[in-house]
Design an enzyme around this catalytic site. Structure first.
Site, PDB file in Angstrom:
ATOM      1  N   ILE A 156      29.209 -82.992   6.014  1.00 12.49           N
ATOM      2  CA  ILE A 156      28.969 -84.177   6.839  1.00 12.49           C
ATOM      3  C   ILE A 156      29.349 -85.438   6.069  1.00 12.49           C
ATOM      4  O   ILE A 156      30.010 -86.339   6.606  1.00 12.49           O
ATOM      5  CB  ILE A 156      27.504 -84.237   7.303  1.00 12.49           C
ATOM      6  CG1 ILE A 156      27.189 -83.061   8.224  1.00 12.49           C
ATOM      7  CG2 ILE A 156      27.228 -85.565   8.021  1.00 12.49           C
ATOM      8  CD1 ILE A 156      25.731 -82.943   8.613  1.00 12.49           C
ATOM      9  N   ALA A 231      20.066 -88.145   7.507  1.00  9.84           N
ATOM     10  CA  ALA A 231      19.867 -86.950   6.684  1.00  9.84           C
ATOM     11  C   ALA A 231      18.469 -86.387   6.894  1.00  9.84           C
ATOM     12  O   ALA A 231      18.257 -85.532   7.764  1.00  9.84           O
ATOM     13  CB  ALA A 231      20.110 -87.297   5.215  1.00  9.84           C
ATOM     14  N   ASP A 256      17.851 -92.286  12.026  1.00  8.79           N
ATOM     15  CA  ASP A 256      17.694 -91.180  12.990  1.00  8.79           C
ATOM     16  C   ASP A 256      16.588 -90.215  12.588  1.00  8.79           C
ATOM     17  O   ASP A 256      16.171 -89.399  13.400  1.00  8.79           O
ATOM     18  CB  ASP A 256      19.025 -90.415  13.107  1.00  8.79           C
ATOM     19  CG  ASP A 256      18.969 -89.305  14.143  1.00  8.79           C
ATOM     20  OD1 ASP A 256      18.611 -89.597  15.305  1.00  8.79           O
ATOM     21  OD2 ASP A 256      19.267 -88.142  13.798  1.00  8.79           O
ATOM     22  N   GLU A 261       8.665 -85.543  12.675  1.00  8.76           N
ATOM     23  CA  GLU A 261       9.490 -85.487  13.872  1.00  8.76           C
ATOM     24  C   GLU A 261       8.890 -86.391  14.955  1.00  8.76           C
ATOM     25  O   GLU A 261       7.667 -86.461  15.098  1.00  8.76           O
ATOM     26  CB  GLU A 261       9.560 -84.047  14.401  1.00  8.76           C
ATOM     27  CG  GLU A 261      10.450 -83.139  13.570  1.00  8.76           C
ATOM     28  CD  GLU A 261      11.914 -83.544  13.638  1.00  8.76           C
ATOM     29  OE1 GLU A 261      12.468 -83.645  14.751  1.00  8.76           O
ATOM     30  OE2 GLU A 261      12.519 -83.761  12.577  1.00  8.76           O
ATOM     31  N   HIS A 281      15.836 -88.446  16.038  1.00 12.86           N
ATOM     32  CA  HIS A 281      16.413 -87.255  15.406  1.00 12.86           C
ATOM     33  C   HIS A 281      17.344 -86.543  16.383  1.00 12.86           C
ATOM     34  O   HIS A 281      17.162 -85.379  16.737  1.00 12.86           O
ATOM     35  CB  HIS A 281      15.324 -86.299  14.904  1.00 12.86           C
ATOM     36  CG  HIS A 281      15.860 -85.327  13.882  1.00 12.86           C
ATOM     37  ND1 HIS A 281      15.073 -84.379  13.281  1.00 12.86           N
ATOM     38  CD2 HIS A 281      17.109 -85.161  13.351  1.00 12.86           C
ATOM     39  CE1 HIS A 281      15.804 -83.656  12.443  1.00 12.86           C
ATOM     40  NE2 HIS A 281      17.031 -84.122  12.466  1.00 12.86           N
TER      41      HIS A 281
END
Length: 314
Positions: A156, A231, A256, A261, A281
């Site tokens: 990535i 990441a 992000d 979460e 995310h």
């Protein structure tokens, strides 16, 4: 051999089950759950008789693993495995395989989507034009000529570096493993933080990378610099980043991933700092990425059944 898919992984259930049966055939009993339920008691009930389980990015703790005496392999339909109790798996001789590579393009796309949105004030522009306003105070900046830092040059990170070069950026990188890539200059982390106008993070969450980006190296960044994190949340000290933004030392951040979460507590420091573009995310989440991921999952299981496992994380 019993394989339990604890969620459909973002692929239509009919297609998902058909493709799995085509790839694995009658070599294992396949059990599919059409919903994502993550409480411990449900995970135990669904996993307890499985030899192989498949899950994406929800927590799979010791309490669940210890309740699954037949469990031999966990196929993580994700790149990182920090949400699975790897120590427990090691103790019990359970293999963990991941699905690295499925979201490379998706994540890189979001990096530049968020960055351009911040650089060109797209969200404020959208708001002001709907209210009859003008561009006054909303003139942005171009990426061409900017010093672009990539922290972590896996697949990535290298994709992001390539796109940054296409925008006309000068690309710098920091990574444990240096790669001979034209146009990329490797620097120590602190030097990269001090040199770059934009820094994009692409490292896994490990004890070594926890708070890799902290108050000390954030203080080295240029006034007006931008930090991007697609990441892992723990890689950044959120409070230190929020302070740098609130004090006006940085121009903005594109985030992000967080320590937990989403949904997030509304009091999270980065949700209350200025010039933050936050997403839940979602970098990995495209239709194409989900389809690629399913293919890798089925191949991981097929290779394991063949006695030649791939994508082994431990």
């Amino acid at each position: 051999m019993k394989v339990v898919f604890l969620e459909p992984l973002g692929v239509a259930m009919e297609k998902f089950t058909a493709d799995a049966k085509k790839a694995i055939g009658d070599r294992a009993e396949l059990v599919f759950y059409p919903d994502r339920v993550t409480d411990v008691s449900t995970l135990i009930e669904r996993s307890k008789d499985a030899d192989i389980v498949v899950l994406s990015n929800f927590k799979y703790p010791r309490e669940v693993i210890e309740a699954c005496p037949r469990l031999k392999m966990i196929c993580v339909a994700f790149t990182g495995i920090d949400h699975v109790d790897a120590a427990c798996c090691k103790e019990r001789g359970i293999m963990i395989c991941n699905c690295a590579g499925y979201s490379t393009s998706a994540v890189a796309d979001l990096v530049f989507g968020m960055l351009i949105s911040l650089a060109r004030n797209i969200i404020p522009c959208n708001d002001v034009v709907r209210k009859g306003g003008t561009k006054d105070g909303l003139v942005g900046f171009e990426l061409e000529g900017k010093a672009f830092g990539v922290v972590g040059t896996g697949a990535i990170g290298l994709r992001v570096a390539s796109i940054a070069q296409a925008f006309g950026c000068k690309v710098y990188a920091y990574s444990r493993t240096k790669k001979d890539v034209p146009g990329i200059t490797y620097l120590p982390l602190n030097e990269l933080m001090a040199t770059c106008d934009i820094v994009s993070l692409h490292v896994p969450s490990t004890p070594e990378t926890k708070a890799l980006i902290n108050a000390d190296n954030l203080a080295l960044m240029k006034p007006g610099a931008i930090l991007i994190n697609t990441a892992r949340g723990p890689v950044v000290d959120s409070e230190a980043l929020a302070a740098a933004l609130t004090e006006g030392r940085l121009a903005g951040a594109c985030i992000d991933v967080f320590e937990d979460e989403p949904p997030l507590d509304p009091s999270h420091p980065l949700l209350n700092a200025p010039n933050v573009i936050a997403t839940p995310h979602v970098a990995f989440a495209t239709k194409q990425a989900f389809e690629k991921r399913a293919v890798i999952v089925f191949e991981n299981i097929r290779c394991y059944l063949d006695g030649h496992p791939q994508n082994i994380m431990q």
